[in-house]
Design an enzyme around this catalytic site. Structure first.
Site, short mmCIF file in Angstrom:
data_model
loop_
_atom_site.label_atom_id
_atom_site.label_comp_id
_atom_site.label_asym_id
_atom_site.label_seq_id
_atom_site.Cartn_x
_atom_site.Cartn_y
_atom_site.Cartn_z
N ARG A 84 -65.82 -52.59 115.99
CA ARG A 84 -66.40 -52.75 117.33
C ARG A 84 -67.82 -53.32 117.29
O ARG A 84 -68.22 -54.03 118.23
CB ARG A 84 -66.41 -51.40 118.05
CG ARG A 84 -65.00 -50.99 118.42
CD ARG A 84 -64.95 -49.64 119.07
NE ARG A 84 -63.64 -49.45 119.67
CZ ARG A 84 -63.20 -48.31 120.13
NH1 ARG A 84 -63.95 -47.23 120.06
NH2 ARG A 84 -62.00 -48.22 120.68
N LYS A 114 -42.41 -43.29 124.60
CA LYS A 114 -41.86 -42.79 125.87
C LYS A 114 -41.80 -43.84 126.97
O LYS A 114 -42.72 -44.64 127.15
CB LYS A 114 -42.74 -41.64 126.38
CG LYS A 114 -42.63 -40.41 125.52
CD LYS A 114 -43.50 -39.32 126.06
CE LYS A 114 -43.18 -38.00 125.39
NZ LYS A 114 -44.12 -36.97 125.82
N GLY A 141 -52.86 -48.92 122.74
CA GLY A 141 -52.36 -47.78 121.97
C GLY A 141 -52.09 -48.09 120.51
O GLY A 141 -52.90 -48.72 119.84
N GLY A 146 -56.77 -48.05 126.25
CA GLY A 146 -56.52 -47.68 127.65
C GLY A 146 -56.79 -48.83 128.60
O GLY A 146 -56.03 -49.06 129.55
P1 AMP Z 1 -46.97 -45.35 122.06
O1 AMP Z 1 -48.31 -44.69 121.89
O2 AMP Z 1 -46.25 -44.99 123.31
O3 AMP Z 1 -47.03 -46.83 121.80
O4 AMP Z 1 -46.03 -44.72 120.95
C1 AMP Z 1 -46.25 -44.90 119.59
C2 AMP Z 1 -45.51 -43.87 118.84
O5 AMP Z 1 -44.12 -44.00 119.09
C3 AMP Z 1 -45.67 -43.98 117.33
O6 AMP Z 1 -46.42 -42.91 116.88
C4 AMP Z 1 -44.24 -43.96 116.80
O7 AMP Z 1 -44.09 -43.12 115.69
C5 AMP Z 1 -43.44 -43.45 117.98
N1 AMP Z 1 -42.04 -43.86 117.93
C6 AMP Z 1 -41.57 -45.11 117.82
N2 AMP Z 1 -40.23 -45.11 117.73
C7 AMP Z 1 -39.83 -43.82 117.80
C8 AMP Z 1 -38.54 -43.18 117.74
N3 AMP Z 1 -37.44 -43.88 117.62
N4 AMP Z 1 -38.52 -41.84 117.81
C9 AMP Z 1 -39.65 -41.14 117.94
N5 AMP Z 1 -40.88 -41.69 117.99
C10 AMP Z 1 -40.98 -43.03 117.93
#
Ligand code: AMP
Length: 395
Positions: A35, A197, A353, A376
């Site tokens: 940064r 999610k 993220g 964010g």
């Molecule tokens: P996000 O912050 O929503 O981009 O989510 C990232 C996280 O999603 C990472 O820590 C991954 O380990 C998790 N992730 C990706 N694929 C899967 C999966 N099939 N099952 C569980 N967690 C997952």
């Protein structure tokens, strides 16, 4: 869009909101300088014009003044990176700070103490913003990481510089990159959305359906879509309460002519563990006791073809549990494909993220067109929100 290139800073004090919220180790040493390095071009341009810089930032989440969050710990690092002596004051507002800012000569830098030692910063307090405004002649916002916050230093202070406010190079580059993907991108435009999610990505999906030609959905989100369509997902992660939403997204995508690509096969494991037993399964036929933790070989191949055909690519979120080596292959293969498409002339933006963490971990940073510096702030931009830090300069 007004940037620092629209101003001559000769004999002017630039009051710059930077994002020096850097990680420190137990010895209070900076462990990642990204940064600070990212803000360097803005600072150098102003100094080379013959101006001086008053740098303001937050660090961590202090509850009032706390030594471990003092910016005095980063002075030497900032100095080494910018290559100019950096003065430091023990506060960010008040008569002593004003005197230090007034004493600055051309080519000098003053770093203020942590803005968040004052609760008025996060509250967006007008009086506090006015006190900050006394420290400079031109307000420059170069902190994308906090552009989604309406804090005193990121937004409210701009009211005191009706004509003399602008974006630094870093923030300008973020704005241009997002625009290139969401507004002016060469077609076909592809968004790859992965991660855990549906619920955390839903607003992004709804916003970008109007802007993309292809949408790859991967990661843990996959299984809500597959179960909603009647597939058997075994013990894979799923948000049952989002299944109707998933079906609605697929319907909307169809109406809007967006091609949605979901994994057709997955690497399934019998435990959420790097050493678990694994098998390749059809995504709609995962046995009970098994969970999909990465995209399978056919999916990876198909995703690679879609990436290859695209001229503008947005990547947010991993295709699997990339933190575990056994389930990182899909994410690595996707990164390779995006790197190759970029080398062949596509514009690629990675942001928001964990995608940035994945890109850094696997060394794709230099192979994509742009890696966003704001988690964010990037997500909110992709959701179509107007960020207060950007609006404050534009108004
Ligand atoms: P996000 O912050 O929503 O981009 O989510 C990232 C996280 O999603 C990472 O820590 C991954 O380990 C998790 N992730 C990706 N694929 C899967 C999966 N099939 N099952 C569980 N967690 C997952």
């Amino acid at each position: 869009m007004k940037t620092i290139d629209n101003f001559d800073f000769n004999n002017k004090r630039a009051l710059i909101r930077v994002d020096f919220n850097v990680p420190l180790n137990n010895n209070l040493e900076v462990t990642d300088t990204t940064r600070i390095v990212a803000a360097k071009p803005t600072i150098i341009k102003i100094l080379e014009d013959g101006g001086s810089c008053v740098l303001m930032t937050h660090l961590g989440r202090p509850k009032g003044p706390e030594d471990k969050f003092s910016l005095k710990h980063i002075v030497d690092t900032v100095q080494d990176i910018i290559g100019v002596n950096v003065k430091f004051v023990n506060d960010c507002v008040g008569s002593e700070v004003e005197a230090a800012a007034n004493d600055l000569k051309s080519g000098e830098i003053l770093l203020l103490e942590n803005l968040r030692f004052h609760p008025e910063e996060k509250a967006g307090d007008p009086g506090f913003a006015e006190a900050l405004s006394k420290l400079g002649d031109i307000y420059v916002n170069d902190a994308f990481g906090t552009a989604h916050r309406a804090h005193a230093s990121t937004a409210v202070v701009a009211d005191h510089f009706p004509e003399n406010k602008c974006f630094g190079y870093l923030l300008a580059q973020e704005i241009v990159s997002i625009k290139k993907v969401l507004e002016t991108g060469e077609k076909p435009v592809l968004a790859v959305l992965g991660g855990a999610k549906v619920s955390s990505k839903i607003t992004i999906i709804e916003n970008i359906l109007d802007k993309v030609d292809h949408l790859i959905i991967g990661g843990g989100m996959t299984f809500t879509f597959i179960k909603a369509q009647g597939g058997s997902i075994g013990d894979s992660i799923c948000e049952d309460d989002k299944m109707d939403l998933a079906l609605d997204i697929l319907k909307q995508a169809k109406q809007k002519g967006v091609q949605v690509h979901l994994p057709t096969d997955v690497i399934a494991a019998d435990a959420f563990d790097n050493n678990a037993n694994t098998q390749v399964c059809d995504v709609t036929a995962i046995p009970d006791g098994w969970q999909g933790l990465d995209a399978g070989p056919n999916s990876v191949k198909r995703f690679g073809e879609v990436v290859n055909e695209s001229k503008t690519i947005l990547w947010n979120g991993p295709l699997g549990v990339f933190e575990m080596e056994s389930f990182a292959k899909g994410t690595i293969a996707l990164g390779d494909a995006i790197a190759e498409a970029t080398a062949n002339g596509a514009f690629s933006l990675v942001g928001g993220g964990d995608s940035v963490a994945a890109v850094k971990q696997f060394g794709f940073e230099k192979a994509v067109s742009y890696v966003s510096t704001g988690g964010g702030a990037m997500l909110e931009s992709l959701e179509g929100k107007v960020l207060p830090g950007i609006a404050a300069i534009n108004k």
